[in-house]
Design an enzyme around this catalytic site. Structure first.
Site, PDB file in Angstrom:
ATOM      1  N   LYS A   1       0.729  -1.213   0.275  1.00 12.69           N
ATOM      2  CA  LYS A   1      -0.366   0.019  -0.084  1.00 12.69           C
ATOM      3  C   LYS A   1       0.609   1.573   0.174  1.00 12.69           C
ATOM      4  O   LYS A   1       1.651   1.425   1.241  1.00 12.69           O
ATOM      5  CB  LYS A   1      -1.260  -0.150   1.234  1.00 12.69           C
ATOM      6  CG  LYS A   1      -2.415   1.379   0.492  1.00 12.69           C
ATOM      7  CD  LYS A   1      -2.783   1.279   2.364  1.00 12.69           C
ATOM      8  CE  LYS A   1      -1.975   2.526   2.900  1.00 12.69           C
ATOM      9  NZ  LYS A   1      -0.933   3.960   2.155  1.00 12.69           N
TER      10      LYS A   1
ATOM     11  N   GLY B   1       6.763   4.485   8.012  1.00  9.45           N
ATOM     12  CA  GLY B   1       6.187   5.529   8.315  1.00  9.45           C
ATOM     13  C   GLY B   1       6.435   6.615   9.549  1.00  9.45           C
ATOM     14  O   GLY B   1       7.498   5.758  10.422  1.00  9.45           O
ATOM     15  N   SER B   2       5.602   7.099  10.043  1.00  4.33           N
ATOM     16  CA  SER B   2       5.652   7.717  11.239  1.00  4.33           C
ATOM     17  C   SER B   2       5.749   6.973  12.528  1.00  4.33           C
ATOM     18  O   SER B   2       5.102   6.387  12.101  1.00  4.33           O
ATOM     19  CB  SER B   2       4.837   9.097  11.438  1.00  4.33           C
ATOM     20  OG  SER B   2       3.403   8.923  11.522  1.00  4.33           O
TER      21      SER B   2
ATOM     22  N   GLY C   1       2.741   4.373  13.663  1.00  7.97           N
ATOM     23  CA  GLY C   1       3.915   3.034  14.073  1.00  7.97           C
ATOM     24  C   GLY C   1       2.659   2.968  15.166  1.00  7.97           C
ATOM     25  O   GLY C   1       3.045   1.334  15.423  1.00  7.97           O
TER      26      GLY C   1
ATOM     27  N   GLU D   1       9.787   0.605  10.457  1.00 10.55           N
ATOM     28  CA  GLU D   1      10.631   1.564  10.849  1.00 10.55           C
ATOM     29  C   GLU D   1       9.749   3.078  10.803  1.00 10.55           C
ATOM     30  O   GLU D   1       9.825   3.114  10.427  1.00 10.55           O
ATOM     31  CB  GLU D   1      11.130   1.331   9.128  1.00 10.55           C
ATOM     32  CG  GLU D   1      12.317  -0.415   9.155  1.00 10.55           C
ATOM     33  CD  GLU D   1      13.680  -0.188  10.133  1.00 10.55           C
ATOM     34  OE1 GLU D   1      13.801   1.268   9.348  1.00 10.55           O
ATOM     35  OE2 GLU D   1      13.647  -1.142  10.177  1.00 10.55           O
TER      36      GLU D   1
ATOM     37  N   CYS E   1      14.191   9.346   6.649  1.00  8.17           N
ATOM     38  CA  CYS E   1      14.216   8.808   8.019  1.00  8.17           C
ATOM     39  C   CYS E   1      15.564   9.390   8.984  1.00  8.17           C
ATOM     40  O   CYS E   1      15.503   9.937   9.784  1.00  8.17           O
ATOM     41  CB  CYS E   1      13.358   7.569   8.100  1.00  8.17           C
ATOM     42  SG  CYS E   1      14.512   6.354   6.993  1.00  8.17           S
TER      43      CYS E   1
ATOM     44  N   GLU F   1      11.004  15.233  14.962  1.00  9.56           N
ATOM     45  CA  GLU F   1      11.459  15.446  13.755  1.00  9.56           C
ATOM     46  C   GLU F   1      11.034  16.629  12.269  1.00  9.56           C
ATOM     47  O   GLU F   1       9.896  16.633  12.422  1.00  9.56           O
ATOM     48  CB  GLU F   1      10.831  14.107  13.173  1.00  9.56           C
ATOM     49  CG  GLU F   1      11.980  13.313  11.994  1.00  9.56           C
ATOM     50  CD  GLU F   1      10.799  12.147  11.799  1.00  9.56           C
ATOM     51  OE1 GLU F   1      10.190  11.957  11.821  1.00  9.56           O
ATOM     52  OE2 GLU F   1      11.635  11.160  10.723  1.00  9.56           O
TER      53      GLU F   1
HETATM   54  P1  NAD Z   1       2.691   7.981   7.298  1.00 10.83           P
HETATM   55  O1  NAD Z   1       3.119   7.505   9.096  1.00 10.83           O
HETATM   56  O2  NAD Z   1       1.838   9.395   7.394  1.00 10.83           O
HETATM   57  O3  NAD Z   1       2.282   7.211   6.657  1.00 10.83           O
HETATM   58  C1  NAD Z   1       2.956   5.956   6.454  1.00 10.83           C
HETATM   59  C2  NAD Z   1       2.667   4.960   5.926  1.00 10.83           C
HETATM   60  O4  NAD Z   1       0.955   4.534   6.500  1.00 10.83           O
HETATM   61  C3  NAD Z   1       1.390   5.577   4.677  1.00 10.83           C
HETATM   62  O5  NAD Z   1       1.591   5.042   3.382  1.00 10.83           O
HETATM   63  C4  NAD Z   1      -0.235   6.068   5.027  1.00 10.83           C
HETATM   64  O6  NAD Z   1      -1.502   5.937   4.291  1.00 10.83           O
HETATM   65  C5  NAD Z   1      -0.376   4.397   6.147  1.00 10.83           C
HETATM   66  N1  NAD Z   1      -1.214   4.510   7.231  1.00 10.83           N
HETATM   67  C6  NAD Z   1      -1.618   6.254   7.977  1.00 10.83           C
HETATM   68  N2  NAD Z   1      -3.111   5.667   8.616  1.00 10.83           N
HETATM   69  C7  NAD Z   1      -2.342   4.917   8.957  1.00 10.83           C
HETATM   70  C8  NAD Z   1      -2.568   3.551   9.760  1.00 10.83           C
HETATM   71  N3  NAD Z   1      -3.595   3.577  10.818  1.00 10.83           N
HETATM   72  N4  NAD Z   1      -2.101   2.176   9.906  1.00 10.83           N
HETATM   73  C9  NAD Z   1      -1.923   1.969   9.101  1.00 10.83           C
HETATM   74  N5  NAD Z   1      -1.219   2.361   7.706  1.00 10.83           N
HETATM   75  C10 NAD Z   1      -1.187   3.756   7.785  1.00 10.83           C
HETATM   76  O7  NAD Z   1       4.177   9.317   7.387  1.00 10.83           O
HETATM   77  P2  NAD Z   1       4.682   9.948   6.145  1.00 10.83           P
HETATM   78  O8  NAD Z   1       3.901  10.378   6.765  1.00 10.83           O
HETATM   79  O9  NAD Z   1       3.628   9.462   4.535  1.00 10.83           O
HETATM   80  O10 NAD Z   1       6.478   9.831   6.172  1.00 10.83           O
HETATM   81  C11 NAD Z   1       6.750  10.583   6.585  1.00 10.83           C
HETATM   82  C12 NAD Z   1       7.114   9.338   8.137  1.00 10.83           C
HETATM   83  O11 NAD Z   1       8.193   8.236   7.935  1.00 10.83           O
HETATM   84  C13 NAD Z   1       8.858  10.445   8.716  1.00 10.83           C
HETATM   85  O12 NAD Z   1       7.833  10.625  10.406  1.00 10.83           O
HETATM   86  C14 NAD Z   1       9.614   9.492   8.693  1.00 10.83           C
HETATM   87  O13 NAD Z   1      10.747   9.079   9.665  1.00 10.83           O
HETATM   88  C15 NAD Z   1       9.342   8.671   8.486  1.00 10.83           C
HETATM   89  N6  NAD Z   1       9.547   7.515   7.540  1.00 10.83           N
HETATM   90  C16 NAD Z   1      10.875   6.477   8.118  1.00 10.83           C
HETATM   91  C17 NAD Z   1      11.732   5.446   7.572  1.00 10.83           C
HETATM   92  C18 NAD Z   1      12.352   4.722   8.527  1.00 10.83           C
HETATM   93  O14 NAD Z   1      12.993   3.589   7.559  1.00 10.83           O
HETATM   94  N7  NAD Z   1      12.126   4.922   9.685  1.00 10.83           N
HETATM   95  C19 NAD Z   1      11.926   5.770   6.357  1.00 10.83           C
HETATM   96  C20 NAD Z   1      10.267   6.448   5.907  1.00 10.83           C
HETATM   97  C21 NAD Z   1      10.213   7.616   6.555  1.00 10.83           C
END
Ligand code: NAD
Length: 468
Positions: free
Chosen positions: A169, A220-221, A225, A242, A276, A372
């Protein structure tokens, strides 16, 4: 343009139950109308992955390796087109997008070189004990918008090599390159083994709560998470998280500011700081503080801000309107609580642009330092003693990455081992390769991604213990 992109479900390229617009962050113009998956379609994708699992799990490792190589070839065959599409939807400079396509293919190739042979733990008169690695079943891969292809490639090849099937997704604002990937591999991978379903940021819960999903691989964030963790706990799913980071960099007193500044700049501003593992706060000894700030300010002023498709662009726009608004708030915080010595403005033009910004005379206790920023703003903090710098670098709930900058390798390593982070770089920041595992410490994640350790996370240990 709505017919151009399709979801991939059960080996078929299909329209979404509805559509959504995808914008170019450099212009805010619509690039495409693309399919938006529904909960019904997500369920169909999970069902397809479940149906495909027994056969895929029983193919030989060699057969699975061949499929991974063919996926890499398919990606490589359309490198330029894919990179341009990635820049158009994500914003990164074309060269970085080309690099992302290349590394995506390399993750598939590398996975094809790994093995999962059973281990013999004991072979004696009393017993023979073997440790096998079994696949888990259907994997849910949830991807953010900063590296849509590369982060997909962190997960898909290892999951498949281990014998799992997968539902990917992508993030709502960056689905296009991933859908192009789906179209390229639809005939390469057996039906149902890889499925791709988009959403408008509304189907994450459906996927992580689905009873037929065995493991969630989430990037993601940290806030999202935690929601994922809540959901997977209800049904004892496996998971890797992650998450975010607030990576510190410490410049040791012996480092020459001129020498280390380009690497620091790259570590902080690559992908407009939306990494990240970006360097997000820099600690510099008071004796070099002004010189280091001046070097970084010079690089920030020289870095060309612009549309990633234009030649010469070094820093592109923020990826989406939400992130743009967040980073503007960090910019206000920088002006209020520090001294902005380069950048600091929001250009008056379409697109989500913020000038690369260097901030000095700022301390912990401010949003820019404690949170962040995920954008092109680097705060530089002054320290007096190394112990103090290490303690301040570690004083965060995050623990993704960190870096040490020094011409004394032994000293740098000594400091590296005192930092609370899953990865510590020396004289660089952020270096990703398919054989180097990544694991967030503290609130930056749970589990390991990438490399042999990452592969094991897509398996279940099975011990076969035989009486002799
Ligand atoms: P986000 O958490 O908003 O979204 C990430 C993904 O999660 C998207 O596909 C989103 O649609 C999905 N999502 C949203 N709500 C959800 C839920 N309730 N359950 C499951 N999935 C859901 O993050 P973002 O704003 O897209 O990305 C930026 C963040 O990601 C930053 O904090 C960054 O540090 C982190 N990030 C971490 C890494 C890593 O490897 N550690 C890599 C890239 C980004």
């Amino acid at each position: 343009m709505s017919g151009e992109y399709k979801l991939l479900i059960d080996g078929k390229l299909v329209d979404g139950d509805s559509t959504m617009d995808v914008l170019n962050p450099a212009t805010e113009a619509r690039i495409a109308t693309c399919p938006r998956g529904s909960a019904r379609q997500l369920n169909e994708a999970v069902a397809a992955a479940k149906k495909a699992f027994p056969k895929w799990a029983n193919t030989s490792l060699d057969e699975r390796r061949k499929v991974l190589i063919r996926v890499a070839e398919a990606v490589e065959s359309r490198r330029e087109e894919m990179a341009r599409l990635l820049t158009s939807e994500q914003g990164k400079p074309l060269k970085e997008a080309q690099g992302e396509v290349d590394i995506t293919a390399s993750f598939f190739r590398h996975a094809a070189s790994l093995s999962l042979d059973p281990k013999v733990l004991e072979d004696s008169n009393a017993r023979r004990v073997e440790l096998h690695r079994r696949p888990l079943g259907v994997i849910a891969a949830i991807i953010p918008w900063n590296f849509p292809l590369m982060i997909t490639a962190f997960k898909v090849p290892l999951a498949l090599l281990a014998g799992n099937t997968i539902v990917v997704k992508p993030a709502a604002t960056t689905p296009l390159a991933t859908l192009m990937f789906g179209a390229l591999i639809a005939d390469v991978v057996p039906a149902g083994v890889i499925n791709i379903v988009t959403d408008a940021n509304d189907l994450g819960d459906v996927l992580t709560g689905h009873p037929d999903v065995a493991k969630v691989a989430f990037t993601g964030s940290s806030a999202t998470g935690l929601k994922v963790l809540g959901n997977v706990a209800k049904s004892m799913k496996r998971f890797t998280l992650e998450l975010g980071g607030n990576d510190p960099g410490i410049v040791l007193q012996d480092a020459n500011p001129k020498d280390v500044a380009p690497g620091i700049f790259q570590g902080a501003f690559f992908n407009t700081g939306q990494v990240c593992l970006a360097l997000k706060r820099l600690y510099v000894h008071e004796s070099q503080y002004d010189a280091m700030c001046d070097e970084l300010a010079k690089l920030a002023r020289e870095a060309v801000l612009g549309d990633g498709l234009q030649q010469g662009t070094v820093v592109g726009p923020l990826q989406n309107a939400t992130q743009y608004e967040k980073v503007k708030a960090y910019l206000s915080d920088a002006h209020a609580n520090g001294k902005v010595i380069a950048g600091g403005n929001v250009p008056d033009r379409p697109g989500y642009f913020i000038q690369p910004t260097i901030v000095k005379d700022i301390e912990e206790g401010t949003k820019l330092v404690d949170e962040e920023q995920f954008g092109p703003i680097l705060p530089i903090l002054k320290y007096r003693t190394l112990d103090e710098a290490i303690a301040r670098a570690n004083a965060t709930d995050y623990g993704l990455g960190a870096s040490v900058w020094s011409s004394d390798r032994a000293r740098a390593k000594e400091v590296a081992l005192k930092l609370e982070a899953g990865t510590v770089f020396i004289n660089k920041h952020a270096d990703i390769a398919p054989h180097i595992p990544q694991a967030g410490a503290k609130s930056s994640g749970l589990g390991v991604e990438i490399g042999e350790e990452g592969l094991l996370e897509y398996t279940q240990v099975q011990v076969v213990n035989e009486a002799l």
